[in-house]
Design an enzyme around this catalytic site. Structure first.
Site, mmCIF file in Angstrom:
data_model
loop_
_atom_site.group_PDB
_atom_site.id
_atom_site.type_symbol
_atom_site.label_atom_id
_atom_site.label_comp_id
_atom_site.label_asym_id
_atom_site.label_seq_id
_atom_site.Cartn_x
_atom_site.Cartn_y
_atom_site.Cartn_z
ATOM 1 N N ASP A 193 0.851 -1.195 0.000
ATOM 2 C CA ASP A 193 0.000 0.000 0.000
ATOM 3 C C ASP A 193 0.885 1.241 0.000
ATOM 4 O O ASP A 193 2.118 1.134 -0.061
ATOM 5 C CB ASP A 193 -0.967 -0.019 1.202
ATOM 6 C CG ASP A 193 -2.317 0.596 0.829
ATOM 7 O OD1 ASP A 193 -2.318 1.754 0.360
ATOM 8 O OD2 ASP A 193 -3.346 -0.070 0.987
ATOM 9 N N HIS A 264 -2.881 2.991 -4.772
ATOM 10 C CA HIS A 264 -2.226 2.663 -3.494
ATOM 11 C C HIS A 264 -0.798 2.168 -3.738
ATOM 12 O O HIS A 264 -0.364 1.175 -3.153
ATOM 13 C CB HIS A 264 -3.053 1.626 -2.728
ATOM 14 C CG HIS A 264 -4.331 2.194 -2.155
ATOM 15 N ND1 HIS A 264 -4.332 3.111 -1.120
ATOM 16 C CD2 HIS A 264 -5.630 1.980 -2.476
ATOM 17 C CE1 HIS A 264 -5.591 3.435 -0.818
ATOM 18 N NE2 HIS A 264 -6.400 2.775 -1.636
ATOM 19 N N GLU A 343 -9.803 2.534 -5.374
ATOM 20 C CA GLU A 343 -9.334 3.888 -5.064
ATOM 21 C C GLU A 343 -8.116 4.303 -5.895
ATOM 22 O O GLU A 343 -7.079 4.657 -5.345
ATOM 23 C CB GLU A 343 -9.034 3.985 -3.565
ATOM 24 C CG GLU A 343 -10.273 3.740 -2.720
ATOM 25 C CD GLU A 343 -10.025 3.818 -1.223
ATOM 26 O OE1 GLU A 343 -10.922 4.323 -0.522
ATOM 27 O OE2 GLU A 343 -8.955 3.376 -0.756
HETATM 28 C C1 ACM Z 1 -10.998 -0.336 0.600
HETATM 29 O O1 ACM Z 1 -11.482 -0.233 1.735
HETATM 30 N N1 ACM Z 1 -10.364 0.684 0.053
HETATM 31 C C2 ACM Z 1 -11.109 -1.550 -0.177
#
Ligand code: ACM
Length: 636
Positions: A193, A264, A343
C-alpha cells in the site's frame, strides 16, 4: 445505598451449565443441525481413542492434546475397541457423502464418533473441543447428540492490512489459530500500500529496502495533530511468507496475498519512481500534512487516504508487475491472487500525455476503460499462470475482466452488479459492519479508531446474500469477509481488540444457515464462554458492555435494571450517582429496582470487568421521570 433501591440476588450460573443447556452446545459457528438424544457419554481415563481415518492422525493428536488440557490425562490410542469399552472414534467411513468441509459428530453413552475428511475432520475436532465441558470430579460428561454440519459459504475470510502498520509473524500465527477454531478458512493478507511494501521481492530489492520504511506517521485522526517522527518499517521475507502459508494450510486456511494496483502504489513508486506517470515530480504532500523528513522526491506516505500518484500503464510497469506477481505466485499456492483495484484516482492518467496517447491507440474512451485495460492485462498474466484474480469492486468500472471475482466493499451494489454479470463475489460491505477497523461503541473511552460503527451485533445481523438477486444469481455469492485496515491499529493487542468478538459473529454468518441465526443464543449462551477462553489465553478481546442495557434514554418512574454479564466469570459494576464505575462501585448481582421521583432523573453507568481485569467501556443509560432536558432547554 439509595433507599429507593432494592436488590434481588440473581442465580449465578456456572460456565459449564451454560454450555450444557444451550441447544448449540456452546459451538460457534452454530452447526447446521444438532439433535439431543438421551443419556450422556462420560469421558474418563478408561476411554480409548481410535483413528480409522486415512488423514485423521493429526486430528486424533489435536483432540488428545485438548483432552490433556481439559482432563489432565491423555487417552490411550488403540486400533480397535473391546466390547463395553468406551471410545472416541475418528473415521472417514461415509465422509464421501458429506458436503465439502462437512462433518458429523455422534455422541452415544458408549461412543463419540467424529466423521469427516480433511477440513471436515479438522472442523469436527474444533466443534468437539468447543462442546466438551470442564471436568467434574475427574469426569467429563458430554450429552448424547447428533451433529450434522457443513458451511453455508465456501469462502469465509478475513483481511489484515499489514501496510499501515506491520504485524509480526508470531502475531499472525496466533491470529490464524483463532480463525481455524472458528472455521474461517481464508486469510487475505494486504501486503502492499502507500504506507509500506511488506513482501520481499527478490528481483526488486528496493521494494523493501526503500518501500517498507516510512519516516513517520500522523498523530491522531486524519489529517493529524502532528507526526510521531518515528520510523515505521518491516517486511516479510519470502521464507517467512512461505512459513505462514504452510502454517495456515495445516489448519485448512488459504492465504490470499494482495498486491495493490494500479492505485495505493506510493511505496512501490518511492522505490522505483519510473513506475509513476511523472517520475520527476515530488510526491504530493499537502502543507497541512504533518511530515517527518524530506518532502522532496518520491516518498512513502505518512498519512492516510487516497493518492494521485498511481502506476503508469506502460509496458515496463506491466513487466515489473508481472515479475512481482510471478514471485508472489511462487510463494502463495492460492487459486486467487488479489490485485486490489480500489481507489485509483484518474488525475495523473488524465494529465499524462503517455496515458492519453495509449488510450487513443487502444480505443479506450475514458480513464475507467484504461483502468479496465490495466486490470485485464494483469488478469491475462495471472490466468496464464493458472490463477484467478480478485479485486475490490472498482474493477467493475470500465468493464469487468473476464474471469475476475469481485470483493464488494462500497456497500452491496458492486457485489449485486457482479453477480448479475455472472461473476463470483465476496461480500465485505463496510456499511454492514464488515469493516472491523470501525468503532465498537459510542463511548469516549474507546481509543482512536477510523470511525464508523460496527459492533459485533451489526455483523451478526448481516446476510451476505442480497435479496434482490435471483436464485440463479445467488450462486455467485461465494462468501463473506471482514476487513481490518490498520491506520489506527498500531499493535497486535489493538488488532486483537478489533477482531474479537467480531470475528466470531463473522464466523457464524459465514458458516451457519441463515435459519439458525439467533443473536440472543449467540450473545447470552455461547459467547460468554468463548470470550472467557480468549481472555484466559491473554488475547486482548473487546469486552462487550452489559447485555440488556439500553443505550437510549428511558422514561418513567419505576425501572428495573436487568443485566447479563457478557463474559463468563466477568463482573458488572454500576453507579447511579454519575461517578465513573469501577471495582469500588456497586457489584451487580441481580435485577435492581430503581424509583426515580417525579421531576428527577438518574444516570446508570456500568462497566464490565473480565476475569483478567480487562474492561469494557463505560455505558450510560438515563432514567428520566419528567426532569427537564437541559440540552433541549438550552436550545430554546
Ligand atoms: C478499501 O477499503 N479501500 C477496499
Amino acid at each position: 445505598m439509595n433507599k429507593a433501591l432494592s436488590i434481588f440476588i440473581g442465580v449465578l450460573i456456572s460456565t459449564s451449565v451454560f454450555a450444557q443447556r444451550d441447544p448449540n452446545l456452546g459451538i460457534i459457528p452454530a452447526p447446521v443441525s444438532i439433535t439431543r438424544a438421551n443419556g450422556s457419554f462420560i469421558l474418563d481415563k478408561t476411554t480409548v481413542l481410535i483413528n480409522q481415518s486415512i488423514d485423521g492422525a493429526k486430528s486424533a493428536d489435536l483432540l488428545n492434546a485438548f483432552i490433556v488440557s481439559k482432563a489432565g490425562y491423555a487417552l490411550r490410542e488403540t486400533k480397535t475397541v473391546q466390547p463395553s469399552q468406551k471410545s472416541i472414534l475418528i473415521t472417514s467411513v461415509g465422509a464421501d457423502k458429506l458436503p465439502a468441509e462437512g462433518y458429523t459428530i455422534k455422541v452415544t453413552p458408549t461412543q463419540i464418533t467424529l466423521t469427516g475428511r480433511g477440513a471436515g475432520l479438522f472442523y469436527a475436532v474444533q466443534s468437539a473441543m468447543q462442546m466438551i465441558p470442564d471436568k467434574v470430579a475427574d469426569k467429563i460428561t458430554i450429552p448424547a447428540v447428533d451433529i450434522n454440519d457443513y458451511p453455508r459459504f465456501a469462502y469465509r475470510g478475513t483481511m489484515l492490512d499489514v501496510c499501515r502498520h506491520y504485524f509480526p509473524i508470531s502475531f499472525i500465527k496466533k491470529y490464524i489459530d483463532q480463525l481455524a477454531y472458528y472455521k474461517i478458512n481464508t486469510f487475505h493478507w494486504h501486503l502492499t500500500d502507500d504506507q509500506g511494501w511488506r513482501l520481499e521481492i527478490k528481483k526488486y530489492p528496493k521494494l523493501t529496502t526503500v518501500g517498507s520504511i516510512r519516516n513517520g506517521s500522523i498523530i491522531g485522526n486524519y489529517p493529524g495533530k502532528g507526526n510521531y517522527l518515528t520510523e515505521v518499517k518491516g517486511f516479510y521475507t519470502q521464507d517467512e511468507a512461505k512459513e505462514i502459508v504452510r502454517y495456515a494450510a495445516e489448519k485448512y486456511i488459504t492465504v490470499i496475498p494482495e498486491i495493490e494496483l494500479p492505485g495505493h502504489a506510493s511505496a512501490a513508486i518511492a522505490a522505483y519512481p519510473e513506475l509513476s506517470c511523472f517520475p520527476e515530480r515530488d510526491t504530493f504532500i499537502s502543507d497541512k500534512t504533518p511530515w517527518a523528513g524530506s518532502r522532496k522526491g518520491k516518498q512513502v506516505q505518512q498519512t492516510w487516504g487516497v493518492f494521485d500518484d498511481i502506476f503508469v500503464p506502460s509496458e515496463s510497469t506491466f513487466n515489473f508487475l508481472n515479475n512481482v506477481l510471478d514471485e508472489v505466485i511462487a510463494i502463495f499456492p492460492s487459486k486467487y491472487i488479489h490485485i486490489g483495484g480500489d481507489e485509483a484516482p484518474k488525475t495523473y492518467w488524465k494529465e499524462s500525455p503517455f496515458c492519453q496517447a495509449l488510450m487513443k491507440e487502444k480505443g479506450l474512451k475514458d480513464e475507467h476503460e484504461l483502468q479496465s485495460y490495466f486490470i485485464q492485462t494483469i488478469e491475462k498474466h495471472v490466468n496464464g499462470k493458472g490463477r484467478s484474480i480478485i479485486g475490490w469492486d472498482e474493477i467493475l468500472e470500465g468493464g469487468l475482466a473476464p474471469n475476475a471475482t469481485v470483493m464488494s466493499w462500497r456497500g452491496e451494489d458492486g457485489g449485486i452488479a457482479a453477480a448479475q454479470q455472472n461473476h463470483d463475489v465476496i461480500m465485505t460491505p463496510g456499511s454492514m459492519g464488515l469493516y472491523i477497523d470501525h468503532k465498537q461503541s459510542n463511548s469516549p473511552d474507546e481509543p482512536v479508531t477510523i470511525g464508523g460503527f460496527a459492533p459485533y451485533q451489526k455483523i451478526y445481523a448481516y446476510d451476505p446474500i442480497p435479496k434482490v438477486l435471483t436464485a440463479d444469481q445467488r450462486k455467485y455469492i461465494k462468501g463473506v469477509q471482514a476487513n481490518m485496515w490498520s491506520e489506527y491499529i498500531k499493535t497486535p493487542e489493538k488488532a486483537q481488540n478489533h477482531a474479537f468478538p467480531r470475528l466470531l459473529a463473522l464466523a457464524e454468518i459465514a458458516w451457519s444457515p441463515v435459519e439458525r441465526k439467533d443473536l440472543k443464543n449467540f450473545s447470552e449462551e455461547r459467547l460468554p464462554n468463548h470470550l472467557a477462553r480468549l481472555d484466559k489465553m491473554n488475547i486482548n478481546l473487546w469486552v462487550p458492555t452489559p447485555i440488556g442495557q439500553s443505550d437510549k434514554p428511558l422514561t418513567g418512574g419505576d425501572f428495573t435494571i436487568d443485566l447479563k454479564v457478557p463474559i463468563a466469570g466477568g463482573k458488572i459494576y454500576y453507579s447511579l450517582d454519575g461517578s465513573r464505575p469501577s471495582e469500588n462501585a456497586f457489584l451487580y448481582s441481580g435485577p435492581v429496582k430503581v424509583t426515580v421521583p417525579q421531576g428527577e432523573k438518574r444516570l446508570l453507568r456500568t462497566i464490565v470487568i473480565a476475569p483478567s481485569g480487562r474492561r469494557s467501556v463505560t455505558t450510560e443509560t438515563v432514567m428520566n421521570n419528567g426532569a427537564p432536558d437541559v440540552k433541549a432547554e438550552a436550545k430554546k
